[in-house]
Design a protein around this motif. Structure first.
Motif, PDB file in Angstrom:
ATOM      1  N   THR A  78      65.598   9.004  68.536  1.00  0.00           N
ATOM      2  CA  THR A  78      64.298   8.542  68.024  1.00  0.00           C
ATOM      3  C   THR A  78      64.532   7.320  67.135  1.00  0.00           C
ATOM      4  N   ILE A  79      63.708   6.292  67.319  1.00  0.00           N
ATOM      5  CA  ILE A  79      63.834   5.069  66.511  1.00  0.00           C
ATOM      6  C   ILE A  79      62.510   4.845  65.789  1.00  0.00           C
ATOM      7  N   VAL A  80      62.575   4.643  64.478  1.00  0.00           N
ATOM      8  CA  VAL A  80      61.337   4.425  63.720  1.00  0.00           C
ATOM      9  C   VAL A  80      61.481   3.227  62.790  1.00  0.00           C
ATOM     10  N   GLY A  81      60.448   2.398  62.753  1.00  0.00           N
ATOM     11  CA  GLY A  81      60.333   1.339  61.747  1.00  0.00           C
ATOM     12  C   GLY A  81      59.006   1.532  61.029  1.00  0.00           C
ATOM     13  N   LEU A  82      58.967   1.263  59.727  1.00  0.00           N
ATOM     14  CA  LEU A  82      57.755   1.537  58.950  1.00  0.00           C
ATOM     15  C   LEU A  82      57.108   0.269  58.417  1.00  0.00           C
ATOM     16  N   GLU A  83      55.799   0.313  58.307  1.00  0.00           N
ATOM     17  CA  GLU A  83      55.036  -0.686  57.559  1.00  0.00           C
ATOM     18  C   GLU A  83      54.285   0.082  56.487  1.00  0.00           C
ATOM     19  N   ILE A  84      54.662  -0.120  55.216  1.00  0.00           N
ATOM     20  CA  ILE A  84      54.118   0.709  54.137  1.00  0.00           C
ATOM     21  C   ILE A  84      53.272  -0.135  53.208  1.00  0.00           C
ATOM     22  N   HIS A  85      52.050   0.311  52.975  1.00  0.00           N
ATOM     23  CA  HIS A  85      51.174  -0.359  52.014  1.00  0.00           C
ATOM     24  C   HIS A  85      51.241   0.367  50.689  1.00  0.00           C
ATOM     25  N   VAL A  86      51.567  -0.365  49.641  1.00  0.00           N
ATOM     26  CA  VAL A  86      51.637   0.226  48.305  1.00  0.00           C
ATOM     27  C   VAL A  86      50.549  -0.410  47.444  1.00  0.00           C
ATOM     28  N   GLN A  87      49.685   0.410  46.851  1.00  0.00           N
ATOM     29  CA  GLN A  87      48.662  -0.108  45.929  1.00  0.00           C
ATOM     30  C   GLN A  87      49.307  -0.392  44.587  1.00  0.00           C
ATOM     31  N   ILE A  88      49.064  -1.602  44.074  1.00  0.00           N
ATOM     32  CA  ILE A  88      49.751  -2.026  42.853  1.00  0.00           C
ATOM     33  C   ILE A  88      48.867  -1.813  41.629  1.00  0.00           C
ATOM     34  N   LEU A  89      49.489  -1.298  40.558  1.00  0.00           N
ATOM     35  CA  LEU A  89      48.766  -1.049  39.303  1.00  0.00           C
ATOM     36  C   LEU A  89      48.591  -2.361  38.555  1.00  0.00           C
ATOM     37  N   THR A  90      47.376  -2.875  38.544  1.00  0.00           N
ATOM     38  CA  THR A  90      47.072  -4.073  37.746  1.00  0.00           C
ATOM     39  C   THR A  90      45.724  -3.829  37.070  1.00  0.00           C
ATOM     40  N   HIS A  91      45.403  -4.685  36.119  1.00  0.00           N
ATOM     41  CA  HIS A  91      44.107  -4.591  35.454  1.00  0.00           C
ATOM     42  C   HIS A  91      42.972  -4.926  36.392  1.00  0.00           C
ATOM     43  N   HIS A 102      50.105  -9.267  39.854  1.00  0.00           N
ATOM     44  CA  HIS A 102      50.430  -8.863  41.236  1.00  0.00           C
ATOM     45  C   HIS A 102      51.760  -9.507  41.642  1.00  0.00           C
ATOM     46  N   LEU A 103      51.890 -10.786  41.333  1.00  0.00           N
ATOM     47  CA  LEU A 103      53.124 -11.508  41.688  1.00  0.00           C
ATOM     48  C   LEU A 103      54.329 -10.942  40.920  1.00  0.00           C
ATOM     49  N   HIS A 104      54.154 -10.690  39.620  1.00  0.00           N
ATOM     50  CA  HIS A 104      55.244 -10.118  38.815  1.00  0.00           C
ATOM     51  C   HIS A 104      55.766  -8.846  39.454  1.00  0.00           C
ATOM     52  N   LYS A 105      54.843  -7.951  39.785  1.00  0.00           N
ATOM     53  CA  LYS A 105      55.240  -6.636  40.293  1.00  0.00           C
ATOM     54  C   LYS A 105      55.825  -6.749  41.696  1.00  0.00           C
ATOM     55  N   ALA A 106      55.295  -7.702  42.469  1.00  0.00           N
ATOM     56  CA  ALA A 106      55.836  -7.935  43.807  1.00  0.00           C
ATOM     57  C   ALA A 106      57.299  -8.372  43.713  1.00  0.00           C
ATOM     58  N   LEU A 116      62.187 -15.919  37.448  1.00  0.00           N
ATOM     59  CA  LEU A 116      63.000 -14.838  38.027  1.00  0.00           C
ATOM     60  C   LEU A 116      63.775 -14.091  36.937  1.00  0.00           C
ATOM     61  N   LYS A 117      64.315 -14.842  35.982  1.00  0.00           N
ATOM     62  CA  LYS A 117      65.080 -14.209  34.889  1.00  0.00           C
ATOM     63  C   LYS A 117      64.188 -13.279  34.075  1.00  0.00           C
ATOM     64  N   LYS A 118      62.967 -13.755  33.839  1.00  0.00           N
ATOM     65  CA  LYS A 118      62.021 -12.961  33.051  1.00  0.00           C
ATOM     66  C   LYS A 118      61.725 -11.632  33.761  1.00  0.00           C
ATOM     67  N   ILE A 119      61.511 -11.704  35.073  1.00  0.00           N
ATOM     68  CA  ILE A 119      61.209 -10.479  35.829  1.00  0.00           C
ATOM     69  C   ILE A 119      62.445  -9.568  35.869  1.00  0.00           C
ATOM     70  N   ALA A 120      63.624 -10.185  36.014  1.00  0.00           N
ATOM     71  CA  ALA A 120      64.845  -9.380  36.143  1.00  0.00           C
ATOM     72  C   ALA A 120      65.058  -8.487  34.918  1.00  0.00           C
ATOM     73  N   GLN A 121      64.528  -8.911  33.774  1.00  0.00           N
ATOM     74  CA  GLN A 121      64.678  -8.089  32.563  1.00  0.00           C
ATOM     75  C   GLN A 121      63.954  -6.758  32.667  1.00  0.00           C
ATOM     76  N   LYS A 122      63.010  -6.684  33.601  1.00  0.00           N
ATOM     77  CA  LYS A 122      62.240  -5.435  33.728  1.00  0.00           C
ATOM     78  C   LYS A 122      62.878  -4.457  34.698  1.00  0.00           C
ATOM     79  N   LEU A 123      63.992  -4.847  35.311  1.00  0.00           N
ATOM     80  CA  LEU A 123      64.647  -3.927  36.252  1.00  0.00           C
ATOM     81  C   LEU A 123      65.188  -2.711  35.501  1.00  0.00           C
ATOM     82  N   VAL A 124      65.145  -1.563  36.137  1.00  0.00           N
ATOM     83  CA  VAL A 124      65.729  -0.347  35.549  1.00  0.00           C
ATOM     84  C   VAL A 124      66.675   0.261  36.584  1.00  0.00           C
TER      85      VAL A 124
END
Ligand code: ADP
Ligand code: MG
Length: 478
Positions: free
Chosen positions: A7-20, A57-61, A288-296
Motif C-alpha cells: 500500500t502506498i499513501v501520500g497525504l495532503e493535510i490542512h492545518v488551521q493556524i491560531l492567529t488573532h 500567518h507567515l511567522h507560524k508557517a 529567519l533568525k527571529k523565527i528560529a528563536q521560537k523553535l522548541v
C-alpha cells in the motif's frame, strides 16, 4: 493475495493556524457561536475590497517549515485557485501554487516501535472556504465564519506504507503543532483535515500505481480504516483484471467504505494565476533568525531523551510527550532527583490521570518540586509502595505542601524497623490455610505469593516485603 501487494499513501493535510485575525482581513479568527459573526466585507468579497497578508500567518508557517528542516524560500507569492461554490464568494481561493513558501524537509515519528521518516514535498499558505449547511433548513445555509481562516497545507511524498503509519504520523503532527503553538491540532474539531492519496502495487515493482484520493478525513481512526479499506478494494479490482481509475472518494465511517465523489478534475480546471492584489513575499536572514528563536525540541526528540538518557519505557515516554508541559515537568523533576523511573511512574500512573479526572492543568502545582517529596516517600522504604499509592496519595494530592511521610505516620502505615509483629500474623495465616500449606509442602511453591499477600493485607501494608519473604519461607519450612 493481499500479501503480494504494497500500500502506498501520500497525504495532503490542512492545518488551521491560531492567529488573532483571518489570513487576509481583520475579521476575527476565533470560534463564534453565531453564524457569520466573523464575516466582514473582505471575507464576503465586496467589490473594491483588497486582501492584506497576515504577518502572524507567515511567522507560524515559517516556524513549522523550520521544525521539519525544510527549505524556506526567500521569495514566494500567492496564486488564485478558481472554482465556483456558494461558500466561496470571491470565486477563487488565495493559495500558493507555483512557488510555495516551503519545500523539502522530513517528519520523523515512531510507528509500532520503529522510527519512520516521511519526506515533505512542500508546505503552502492558503485560506479556508466557508461552510455550506445542508441539514438545518429546507434550503442550504451558508456560514462564512471559516471563510478566510489561515491554513497551512502540508503535502507529503508517497512514503507511507500502511494506514497504521498514517495514524501514528497524524498523532506526531498533532503534538508538533501544539508544541510549536501554531495550532490547537484537534482533528475531531476540524483544526486538522487530511486528504489521503492511496495506490497499491505488486511487491518488487518500482513504479507507482494509479491512485485515488480520499477527501477530508477528520480523525486518525477514520484515516486508518479508510486507507485499509481502499487498498483492499483496489487489490480486488486488479486481481479481477480491472484497472484503477483516478477518482476522488469520500469515506463513510458508518459503513466503513469509500464512495466515489467525482472523477478527479485536472489541474488546469482551477485556472491558477498569480494573485495580483498581493505583492510577492520577501524574507531575509534577520526574519529567519527571529523565527528560529521560537523553535522548541520536538516531541520525538524528547521521546528519545526520555528513553535513552532516563531509561524510561517506550510506553511511558510516549505518554509523557503527549503534552509539551508534561515533558517539561518531567525534565524539571529529573534535574533535581535521580529517581528517574519513580518520577515517571508517579506522573504517568497517578498525577496526570488525577489532573485529567479533575480537568486541571499541571499549572495548579505552584511549586512542582514538592512532587518530589512523594518520590522520596516511595523510595525511602519506610512504607510499602502499594500503601503509599493507595492510602497516602489521595490525602496528599489535595495539598502537596503536606509532608507525605507525616500522612503515612498519621495513618500508621510506617513500617517499623522491628518486624517482629509479623510472626504472630504469619502463624495466624498458616493456621487458617492448612490445605494450602500442605499443597505448598508438596511442591506448589507458587503459593508463597498468596501467603505473603494475606499477611500484607492483615498488616495493613506495614510489612517490609523482604523481611516478610524470608520469615514466611522459614515458617513454611523451606
Ligand atoms: P495533485 O496536485 O494532482 O493532487 P500531486 O502529485 O501533487 O497531485 O500529489 C498529491 C499527493 O498525492 C501527494 O501527497 C503525493 O505524495 C500523493 N501521490 C502521488 N502519487 C501517488 C501514488 N501513486 N500513490 C499514492 N500517493 C500518491
Ligand atoms: Mg491534491
Amino acid at each position: 493475495m493481499e500479501t503480494n501487494y504494497e500500500t502506498i499513501v501520500g497525504l495532503e493535510i490542512h492545518v488551521q493556524i491560531l492567529t488573532h485575525s483571518k489570513a487576509f482581513s481583520m475579521d476575527g479568527n476565533s470560534f463564534a457561536n453565531q453564524a457569520n459573526a466573523n464575516a466582514g466585507v473582505i471575507t464576503l468579497a465586496h467589490p473594491g475590497t483588497l486582501p492584506k497578508m497576515n504577518i502572524d500567518h507567515l511567522h507560524k508557517a515559517v516556524l513549522l517549515g523550520m521544525a521539519f528542516g525544510s527549505n524556506i524560500s526567500k521569495k514566494h507569492f500567492f496564486d488564485r485557485k478558481h472554482y465556483f461554490y456558494p461558500d466561496l464568494p470571491k470565486g477563487y481561493q488565495i493559495t500558493q501554487d507555483k512557488m510555495p513558501y516551503c519545500t523539502d524537509g522530513t517528519i520523523r515519528f515512531i510507528s509500532e516501535g520503529i522510527e519512520k521518516s516521511i519526506r515533505i514535498h512542500h508546505i503552502h499558505m492558503e485560506e479556508d472556504a466557508g461552510k455550506s449547511i445542508h441539514d438545518q433548513h429546507a434550503s442550504t445555509l451558508v456560514d462564512f465564519n471559516r471563510a478566510g481562516v489561515p491554513l497551512l497545507e502540508i503535502v507529503t511524498e508517497p512514503d507511507f506504507r500502511s494506514g497504521q503509519e498514517v495514524s501514528d504520523f497524524l498523532a506526531e503532527l498533532r503534538k508538533t503543532v501544539q508544541y510549536l503553538g501554531i495550532s490547537d491540532g484537534n482533528m475531531e474539531e476540524g483544526s486538522f483535515r487530511c486528504d489521503c492519496n492511496v495506490s497499491v502495487r505488486k511487491k518488487g515493482v518500482q513504479t507507482l500505481g494509479e491512485r485515488n484520493e480520499i477527501k477530508n478525513v477528520n480523525s486518525r481512526r477514520f484515516a486508518k480504516n479508510a486507507i485499509d479499506y481502499e487498498a483492499k478494494r483496489q487489490i480486488a479490482i486488479i486481481e479481477n483484471g480491472g484497472i484503477i481509475q483516478k477518482t476522488t472518494l469520500l469515506y463513510d465511517p458508518v459503513l466503513n467504505e469509500t464512495r466515489s465523489m467525482r472523477k478527479k478534475e485536472s489541474e488546469n480546471d482551477y485556472r491558477y494565476f498569480p494573485e495580483p492584489d498581493l505583492p510577492p513575499v520577501l524574507i531575509d536572514e534577520i526574519f529567519l533568525k527571529k523565527i528560529a528563536q521560537k523553535l522548541v525540541a520536538l516531541p520525538i526528540d524528547r521521546y528519545y531523551k526520555l528513553v535513552n538518557d532516563y531509561k524510561l519505557s517506550s510506553a511511558d515516554a510516549i505518554f509523557l510527550t503527549e503534552e509539551k508541559a508534561w515533558t517539561e515537568l518531567y525534565f524539571l523533576l529529573a534535574s533535581h532527583s535521580d529517581q528517574y523511573k519513580l518520577i515517571a511512574e508517579l506522573l504517568v500512573q497517578k498525577i496526570l490521570p488525577y489532573l485529567n479526572l479533575i480537568k486541571k492543568e499541571i499549572s495548579i502545582f505552584k511549586d512542582p518540586l514538592l512532587l518530589l517529596r512523594f518520590v522520596e516517600l516511595l523510595q525511602n522504604g519506610k512504607i510499602a509502595k502499594s500503601a503509599a499509592y493507595q492510602h497516602v496519595f489521595p490525602v496528599w494530592i489535595d495539598d502537596i505542601s503536606q509532608n507525605p511521610e507525616d500522612i503515612a505516620q498519621n495513618l500508621e502505615l510506617i513500617q517499623s524497623d522491628n518486624q517482629d509483629f509479623l510472626d504472630a500474623i504469619i502463624a495466624q495465616v498458616i493456621i487458617a490455610n492448612q490445605d494450602k500449606v500442605t499443597a505448598y509442602k508438596k511442591g506448589k511453591t507458587g503459593l508463597l505469593g498468596f501467603f505473603m499477600g494475606q499477611v500484607m493485607q492483615i498488616s495493613g501494608g506495614k510489612a517490609d516485603p523482604n523481611t516478610l519473604k524470608s520469615k514466611m519461607e522459614a515458617a513454611l519450612g523451606k
